[in-house]
Scaffold this motif. Structure first.
Motif, PDB file in Angstrom:
ATOM      1  N   ALA A   1       0.826  -1.216   0.000  1.00 21.80           N
ATOM      2  CA  ALA A   1       0.000   0.000   0.000  1.00 21.80           C
ATOM      3  C   ALA A   1       0.861   1.269   0.000  1.00 21.80           C
ATOM      4  O   ALA A   1       0.346   2.377  -0.155  1.00 21.80           O
ATOM      5  CB  ALA A   1      -0.909   0.002   1.225  1.00 21.80           C
TER       6      ALA A   1
ATOM      7  N   GLU B   1       0.744   4.367  -2.743  1.00 21.62           N
ATOM      8  CA  GLU B   1      -0.157   3.869  -3.797  1.00 21.62           C
ATOM      9  C   GLU B   1      -0.886   4.985  -4.520  1.00 21.62           C
ATOM     10  O   GLU B   1      -1.415   4.790  -5.608  1.00 21.62           O
ATOM     11  CB  GLU B   1      -1.155   2.856  -3.226  1.00 21.62           C
ATOM     12  CG  GLU B   1      -2.069   3.418  -2.172  1.00 21.62           C
ATOM     13  CD  GLU B   1      -2.915   2.345  -1.495  1.00 21.62           C
ATOM     14  OE1 GLU B   1      -3.057   1.243  -2.051  1.00 21.62           O
ATOM     15  OE2 GLU B   1      -3.432   2.628  -0.401  1.00 21.62           O
ATOM     16  N   THR B   2      -0.924   6.184  -3.893  1.00 18.57           N
ATOM     17  CA  THR B   2      -1.695   7.260  -4.530  1.00 18.57           C
ATOM     18  C   THR B   2      -0.828   8.195  -5.379  1.00 18.57           C
ATOM     19  O   THR B   2      -1.358   9.075  -6.032  1.00 18.57           O
ATOM     20  CB  THR B   2      -2.418   8.096  -3.456  1.00 18.57           C
ATOM     21  OG1 THR B   2      -1.450   8.511  -2.493  1.00 18.57           O
ATOM     22  CG2 THR B   2      -3.520   7.285  -2.791  1.00 18.57           C
TER      23      THR B   2
ATOM     24  N   ALA C   1      -3.438  -6.062  -4.622  1.00 18.92           N
ATOM     25  CA  ALA C   1      -2.938  -4.682  -4.686  1.00 18.92           C
ATOM     26  C   ALA C   1      -2.847  -4.222  -6.143  1.00 18.92           C
ATOM     27  O   ALA C   1      -2.959  -3.031  -6.448  1.00 18.92           O
ATOM     28  CB  ALA C   1      -1.576  -4.588  -4.010  1.00 18.92           C
TER      29      ALA C   1
ATOM     30  N   VAL D   1       6.866  -1.539  -6.097  1.00 22.67           N
ATOM     31  CA  VAL D   1       6.853  -1.862  -4.675  1.00 22.67           C
ATOM     32  C   VAL D   1       7.979  -2.845  -4.400  1.00 22.67           C
ATOM     33  O   VAL D   1       7.978  -3.959  -4.925  1.00 22.67           O
ATOM     34  CB  VAL D   1       5.504  -2.486  -4.258  1.00 22.67           C
ATOM     35  CG1 VAL D   1       5.534  -2.854  -2.782  1.00 22.67           C
ATOM     36  CG2 VAL D   1       4.353  -1.542  -4.569  1.00 22.67           C
TER      37      VAL D   1
ATOM     38  N   ARG E   1      -0.257  -4.032  -8.093  1.00 26.67           N
ATOM     39  CA  ARG E   1       0.873  -3.121  -8.344  1.00 26.67           C
ATOM     40  C   ARG E   1       2.113  -3.906  -8.773  1.00 26.67           C
ATOM     41  O   ARG E   1       2.359  -5.010  -8.279  1.00 26.67           O
ATOM     42  CB  ARG E   1       1.208  -2.321  -7.071  1.00 26.67           C
ATOM     43  CG  ARG E   1       0.004  -1.550  -6.538  1.00 26.67           C
ATOM     44  CD  ARG E   1       0.396  -0.727  -5.347  1.00 26.67           C
ATOM     45  NE  ARG E   1       1.261   0.389  -5.726  1.00 26.67           N
ATOM     46  CZ  ARG E   1       1.924   1.138  -4.845  1.00 26.67           C
ATOM     47  NH1 ARG E   1       1.875   0.865  -3.564  1.00 26.67           N
ATOM     48  NH2 ARG E   1       2.671   2.143  -5.262  1.00 26.67           N
TER      49      ARG E   1
END
Ligand SMILES: [Zn+2]
Length: 314
Positions: A69, A72-73, A103, A80, A105
Protein backbone atom coordinates in the motif's frame (compact mmCIF):
# COMPACT_ATOMS: atom_id res chain seq x y z
CA UNK A 1 21.99 8.80 0.09
CA UNK A 2 25.01 8.70 -2.24
CA UNK A 3 22.75 6.86 -4.71
CA UNK A 4 20.33 9.79 -4.81
CA UNK A 5 23.19 12.18 -5.61
CA UNK A 6 24.49 9.91 -8.36
CA UNK A 7 21.02 9.56 -9.89
CA UNK A 8 20.72 13.33 -10.17
CA UNK A 9 23.82 13.37 -12.38
CA UNK A 10 23.05 10.20 -14.31
CA UNK A 11 19.67 10.10 -16.07
CA UNK A 12 17.80 6.80 -16.12
CA UNK A 13 19.29 5.45 -12.88
CA UNK A 14 17.00 3.87 -10.29
CA UNK A 15 17.62 4.22 -6.58
CA UNK A 16 16.83 1.42 -4.16
CA UNK A 17 16.49 3.05 -0.72
CA UNK A 18 17.47 -0.41 0.69
CA UNK A 19 15.77 0.23 4.01
CA UNK A 20 15.70 -3.57 4.44
CA UNK A 21 19.48 -3.54 4.93
CA UNK A 22 20.19 -4.08 8.64
CA UNK A 23 23.18 -1.76 8.19
CA UNK A 24 21.04 1.05 6.71
CA UNK A 25 22.21 4.26 8.28
CA UNK A 26 20.00 6.75 6.43
CA UNK A 27 17.41 7.63 9.03
CA UNK A 28 15.92 10.28 6.78
CA UNK A 29 12.42 9.70 8.10
CA UNK A 30 13.42 11.15 11.44
CA UNK A 31 14.49 14.33 9.70
CA UNK A 32 12.00 14.71 6.86
CA UNK A 33 8.96 12.70 8.00
CA UNK A 34 7.57 9.50 6.50
CA UNK A 35 8.13 10.26 2.82
CA UNK A 36 11.77 11.29 2.81
CA UNK A 37 12.81 8.66 0.26
CA UNK A 38 10.00 9.64 -2.06
CA UNK A 39 11.19 13.24 -1.92
CA UNK A 40 14.79 12.15 -2.56
CA UNK A 41 13.85 10.17 -5.62
CA UNK A 42 11.64 12.98 -6.97
CA UNK A 43 14.45 15.49 -6.63
CA UNK A 44 16.79 13.07 -8.40
CA UNK A 45 14.27 12.71 -11.24
CA UNK A 46 14.33 8.91 -11.34
CA UNK A 47 12.26 7.20 -14.09
CA UNK A 48 10.75 4.73 -11.59
CA UNK A 49 10.21 5.25 -7.87
CA UNK A 50 11.22 2.30 -5.63
CA UNK A 51 9.45 2.04 -2.28
CA UNK A 52 11.37 2.00 0.99
CA UNK A 53 10.09 -1.28 2.46
CA UNK A 54 11.84 -2.69 5.52
CA UNK A 55 12.47 -6.46 5.70
CA UNK A 56 9.23 -8.48 5.54
CA UNK A 57 9.43 -11.39 7.99
CA UNK A 58 8.11 -14.86 7.20
CA UNK A 59 4.37 -15.23 7.99
CA UNK A 60 3.94 -11.45 8.37
CA UNK A 61 1.10 -10.96 5.93
CA UNK A 62 0.19 -7.63 7.46
CA UNK A 63 3.67 -6.23 6.77
CA UNK A 64 3.37 -7.46 3.18
CA UNK A 65 0.00 -5.73 2.80
CA UNK A 66 1.40 -2.55 4.31
CA UNK A 67 4.36 -2.63 1.90
CA UNK A 68 2.01 -3.06 -1.07
CA UNK A 69 0.00 0.00 0.00
CA UNK A 70 3.07 2.25 0.25
CA UNK A 71 2.83 5.37 -1.97
CA UNK A 72 -0.16 3.87 -3.80
CA UNK A 73 -1.69 7.26 -4.53
CA UNK A 74 1.31 8.91 -6.17
CA UNK A 75 1.19 9.37 -9.92
CA UNK A 76 4.82 8.53 -10.81
CA UNK A 77 5.55 4.98 -12.05
CA UNK A 78 6.32 3.07 -8.87
CA UNK A 79 7.68 -0.38 -8.05
CA UNK A 80 6.85 -1.86 -4.67
CA UNK A 81 10.07 -3.31 -3.27
CA UNK A 82 9.42 -6.62 -1.45
CA UNK A 83 12.48 -7.68 0.59
CA UNK A 84 11.67 -11.20 1.69
CA UNK A 85 13.10 -14.65 2.23
CA UNK A 86 12.52 -17.49 -0.23
CA UNK A 87 9.95 -18.92 2.24
CA UNK A 88 7.52 -16.54 0.51
CA UNK A 89 8.15 -18.33 -2.81
CA UNK A 90 7.45 -21.76 -1.33
CA UNK A 91 5.21 -22.15 1.74
CA UNK A 92 4.13 -18.51 1.67
CA UNK A 93 3.58 -18.23 -2.08
CA UNK A 94 -0.24 -18.39 -1.99
CA UNK A 95 -0.31 -15.39 0.37
CA UNK A 96 2.25 -13.50 -1.67
CA UNK A 97 0.39 -14.08 -4.92
CA UNK A 98 -2.98 -13.20 -3.41
CA UNK A 99 -1.79 -9.96 -1.83
CA UNK A 100 0.15 -8.76 -4.89
CA UNK A 101 -2.79 -9.50 -7.19
CA UNK A 102 -5.17 -7.77 -4.76
CA UNK A 103 -2.94 -4.68 -4.69
CA UNK A 104 -2.53 -4.83 -8.48
CA UNK A 105 0.87 -3.12 -8.34
CA UNK A 106 4.18 -4.00 -10.07
CA UNK A 107 6.68 -5.44 -7.60
CA UNK A 108 10.45 -5.78 -7.26
CA UNK A 109 11.65 -8.78 -5.26
CA UNK A 110 14.80 -8.66 -3.15
CA UNK A 111 15.56 -12.17 -1.93
CA UNK A 112 17.13 -11.99 1.52
CA UNK A 113 19.76 -14.67 2.01
CA UNK A 114 23.34 -15.08 3.28
CA UNK A 115 24.49 -16.03 -0.25
CA UNK A 116 21.90 -16.95 -2.91
CA UNK A 117 18.14 -16.65 -2.35
CA UNK A 118 17.38 -19.27 -5.00
CA UNK A 119 19.46 -21.98 -3.29
CA UNK A 120 16.56 -22.89 -0.99
CA UNK A 121 14.67 -25.98 -2.08
CA UNK A 122 11.77 -25.18 -4.41
CA UNK A 123 12.73 -21.50 -4.72
CA UNK A 124 13.24 -21.47 -8.51
CA UNK A 125 9.97 -23.31 -9.22
CA UNK A 126 8.19 -21.03 -6.73
CA UNK A 127 9.58 -17.90 -8.36
CA UNK A 128 8.47 -18.98 -11.84
CA UNK A 129 5.05 -19.99 -10.50
CA UNK A 130 4.70 -16.58 -8.84
CA UNK A 131 5.73 -14.72 -12.01
CA UNK A 132 3.25 -16.66 -14.12
CA UNK A 133 0.39 -16.26 -11.59
CA UNK A 134 0.67 -12.50 -11.86
CA UNK A 135 -0.12 -12.54 -15.58
CA UNK A 136 0.61 -9.12 -17.04
CA UNK A 137 1.58 -7.57 -13.69
CA UNK A 138 5.34 -6.91 -13.89
CA UNK A 139 7.80 -8.65 -11.54
CA UNK A 140 11.34 -7.27 -11.34
CA UNK A 141 14.25 -8.95 -9.54
CA UNK A 142 16.61 -6.63 -7.70
CA UNK A 143 20.03 -7.68 -6.34
CA UNK A 144 19.96 -11.00 -8.13
CA UNK A 145 22.67 -13.10 -9.79
CA UNK A 146 22.77 -14.61 -13.27
CA UNK A 147 19.45 -16.38 -12.49
CA UNK A 148 17.78 -13.04 -13.24
CA UNK A 149 18.37 -13.86 -16.92
CA UNK A 150 16.58 -17.19 -16.54
CA UNK A 151 13.70 -15.46 -14.77
CA UNK A 152 13.36 -12.88 -17.56
CA UNK A 153 13.47 -15.69 -20.13
CA UNK A 154 10.54 -17.21 -18.22
CA UNK A 155 8.42 -14.07 -18.06
CA UNK A 156 9.81 -11.76 -15.37
CA UNK A 157 9.75 -8.14 -16.53
CA UNK A 158 13.39 -7.29 -15.71
CA UNK A 159 16.26 -8.29 -13.45
CA UNK A 160 19.26 -6.57 -11.94
CA UNK A 161 22.47 -8.57 -11.46
CA UNK A 162 24.83 -7.51 -8.70
CA UNK A 163 28.48 -7.11 -9.69
CA UNK A 164 29.85 -8.52 -6.41
CA UNK A 165 28.68 -11.23 -4.00
CA UNK A 166 27.24 -8.67 -1.55
CA UNK A 167 24.93 -7.17 -4.17
CA UNK A 168 23.59 -10.47 -5.50
CA UNK A 169 21.15 -11.02 -2.62
CA UNK A 170 19.43 -8.97 0.07
CA UNK A 171 21.42 -8.84 3.32
CA UNK A 172 20.20 -10.59 6.47
CA UNK A 173 21.31 -9.58 9.94
CA UNK A 174 24.56 -11.40 10.81
CA UNK A 175 24.04 -13.92 13.56
CA UNK A 176 27.60 -13.87 14.75
CA UNK A 177 30.35 -11.43 13.99
CA UNK A 178 33.05 -13.16 11.92
CA UNK A 179 36.73 -12.40 12.24
CA UNK A 180 38.35 -11.11 9.05
CA UNK A 181 41.07 -13.74 9.37
CA UNK A 182 38.43 -16.50 9.07
CA UNK A 183 36.98 -15.12 5.86
CA UNK A 184 38.16 -15.70 2.32
CA UNK A 185 38.46 -12.10 1.15
CA UNK A 186 39.02 -12.92 -2.51
CA UNK A 187 36.20 -11.78 -4.84
CA UNK A 188 33.59 -14.18 -6.24
CA UNK A 189 34.04 -14.60 -9.98
CA UNK A 190 31.54 -15.85 -12.54
CA UNK A 191 33.16 -18.78 -14.37
CA UNK A 192 31.39 -18.91 -17.77
CA UNK A 193 32.36 -22.53 -18.51
CA UNK A 194 30.79 -23.69 -15.22
CA UNK A 195 27.91 -21.17 -15.27
CA UNK A 196 28.46 -20.42 -11.59
CA UNK A 197 30.33 -18.11 -9.23
CA UNK A 198 33.51 -19.21 -7.44
CA UNK A 199 35.82 -17.50 -4.98
CA UNK A 200 38.95 -16.42 -6.87
CA UNK A 201 41.10 -18.29 -4.34
CA UNK A 202 39.62 -21.59 -5.62
CA UNK A 203 40.52 -20.98 -9.26
CA UNK A 204 44.23 -21.99 -9.25
CA UNK A 205 43.16 -25.55 -8.29
CA UNK A 206 41.49 -25.89 -11.70
CA UNK A 207 44.71 -24.96 -13.48
CA UNK A 208 46.82 -27.26 -11.27
CA UNK A 209 44.55 -30.20 -12.16
CA UNK A 210 45.05 -29.60 -15.86
CA UNK A 211 41.77 -27.78 -16.48
CA UNK A 212 43.03 -24.31 -17.34
CA UNK A 213 40.44 -24.37 -20.16
CA UNK A 214 37.69 -23.82 -17.58
CA UNK A 215 39.24 -20.47 -16.66
CA UNK A 216 39.10 -18.97 -20.11
CA UNK A 217 37.39 -15.64 -20.63
CA UNK A 218 37.06 -14.13 -24.08
CA UNK A 219 35.63 -10.76 -23.10
CA UNK A 220 37.56 -7.58 -23.81
CA UNK A 221 37.21 -6.74 -20.07
CA UNK A 222 39.71 -9.52 -19.35
CA UNK A 223 42.04 -8.91 -22.32
CA UNK A 224 42.11 -12.62 -22.97
CA UNK A 225 44.05 -12.98 -19.71
CA UNK A 226 41.80 -15.65 -18.22
CA UNK A 227 40.50 -15.72 -14.71
CA UNK A 228 43.76 -16.84 -13.06
CA UNK A 229 44.91 -13.25 -13.10
CA UNK A 230 42.09 -12.34 -10.66
CA UNK A 231 43.25 -15.15 -8.38
CA UNK A 232 46.86 -13.94 -8.51
CA UNK A 233 45.86 -10.34 -7.88
CA UNK A 234 43.75 -11.42 -4.89
CA UNK A 235 46.94 -12.38 -3.07
CA UNK A 236 48.86 -9.18 -3.68
CA UNK A 237 46.39 -6.44 -4.56
CA UNK A 238 42.89 -7.14 -3.32
CA UNK A 239 41.44 -3.85 -4.57
CA UNK A 240 42.68 -4.52 -8.12
CA UNK A 241 41.36 -8.09 -7.96
CA UNK A 242 37.93 -6.89 -6.86
CA UNK A 243 37.77 -4.23 -9.55
CA UNK A 244 38.76 -6.78 -12.21
CA UNK A 245 36.22 -9.31 -10.86
CA UNK A 246 33.44 -6.70 -11.07
CA UNK A 247 34.31 -5.79 -14.66
CA UNK A 248 34.47 -9.45 -15.59
CA UNK A 249 31.21 -10.33 -13.79
CA UNK A 250 29.32 -7.52 -15.53
CA UNK A 251 30.73 -8.43 -18.94
CA UNK A 252 29.97 -12.13 -18.59
CA UNK A 253 26.42 -11.49 -17.33
CA UNK A 254 25.91 -9.31 -20.42
CA UNK A 255 27.22 -12.08 -22.61
CA UNK A 256 24.85 -14.65 -21.09
CA UNK A 257 21.93 -12.19 -21.35
CA UNK A 258 22.63 -11.54 -25.02
CA UNK A 259 22.93 -15.25 -25.80
CA UNK A 260 19.75 -16.18 -23.94
CA UNK A 261 17.42 -13.26 -24.53
CA UNK A 262 18.17 -12.90 -28.23
CA UNK A 263 17.63 -16.61 -28.89
CA UNK A 264 14.54 -17.71 -30.76
CA UNK A 265 13.35 -19.52 -27.62
CA UNK A 266 15.01 -17.90 -24.59
CA UNK A 267 13.70 -20.60 -22.22
CA UNK A 268 15.59 -23.28 -24.18
CA UNK A 269 18.71 -21.14 -24.49
CA UNK A 270 18.78 -20.53 -20.71
CA UNK A 271 18.28 -24.23 -19.93
CA UNK A 272 21.06 -25.13 -22.39
CA UNK A 273 23.41 -22.62 -20.74
CA UNK A 274 22.67 -24.20 -17.34
CA UNK A 275 23.09 -27.71 -18.72
CA UNK A 276 26.43 -26.87 -20.35
CA UNK A 277 27.73 -25.53 -17.01
CA UNK A 278 26.53 -28.61 -15.13
CA UNK A 279 28.15 -30.93 -17.70
CA UNK A 280 31.53 -29.21 -17.51
CA UNK A 281 31.29 -29.24 -13.71
CA UNK A 282 30.68 -33.01 -13.80
CA UNK A 283 33.62 -33.50 -16.18
CA UNK A 284 35.99 -32.04 -13.56
CA UNK A 285 35.71 -35.30 -11.62
CA UNK A 286 37.91 -36.85 -14.33
CA UNK A 287 40.66 -34.46 -13.19
CA UNK A 288 40.17 -35.35 -9.54
CA UNK A 289 38.18 -32.19 -8.79
CA UNK A 290 34.94 -32.82 -6.94
CA UNK A 291 32.89 -29.68 -7.46
CA UNK A 292 29.26 -29.89 -6.36
CA UNK A 293 26.67 -28.31 -8.67
CA UNK A 294 25.14 -25.25 -6.97
CA UNK A 295 21.65 -25.82 -5.61
CA UNK A 296 20.15 -22.93 -7.62
CA UNK A 297 21.72 -24.27 -10.84
CA UNK A 298 20.49 -27.80 -10.12
CA UNK A 299 16.95 -26.42 -9.74
CA UNK A 300 17.02 -24.69 -13.13
CA UNK A 301 17.99 -27.98 -14.74
CA UNK A 302 15.08 -29.68 -12.99
CA UNK A 303 12.66 -27.11 -14.47
CA UNK A 304 13.22 -28.27 -18.05
CA UNK A 305 12.18 -26.02 -20.96
CA UNK A 306 9.89 -26.33 -23.99
CA UNK A 307 12.49 -28.39 -25.92
CA UNK A 308 14.15 -30.15 -22.96
CA UNK A 309 12.79 -32.55 -20.40
CA UNK A 310 13.74 -31.85 -16.79
CA UNK A 311 17.07 -33.36 -15.73
CA UNK A 312 18.59 -34.08 -12.37
CA UNK A 313 22.24 -33.13 -11.93
CA UNK A 314 24.42 -36.06 -10.86
ZN1 LIG B 1 36.24 -11.89 -18.18
Amino acid sequence: MAGAKLARKQPGVWIDPAQYDPRATDHLDLIFGGDAWLARQRIAGVPVVLTDTPRIEKHDRLALRKALARWETIKEPTLVVLPLESWWLTEGRAWLTYEVLAAGRPVALVLLHPYNGLDASGAVAGLLEFVSSLGSLPVVLLRCDVSAIGAVAQGAFAGFIGWSAATRHGPLPRRQPVRDSDVDMSPAVFVPALHDYFKASRLPAFARSGRRDVLRCDEPACNGGGLLRIARDSEVNLAAARAHARRHNVASAEQVARYVLMAREPRDAWWEACKAGVDVTASLAGNGLMVPVARWLRQWLEMGSPAHVPETAA
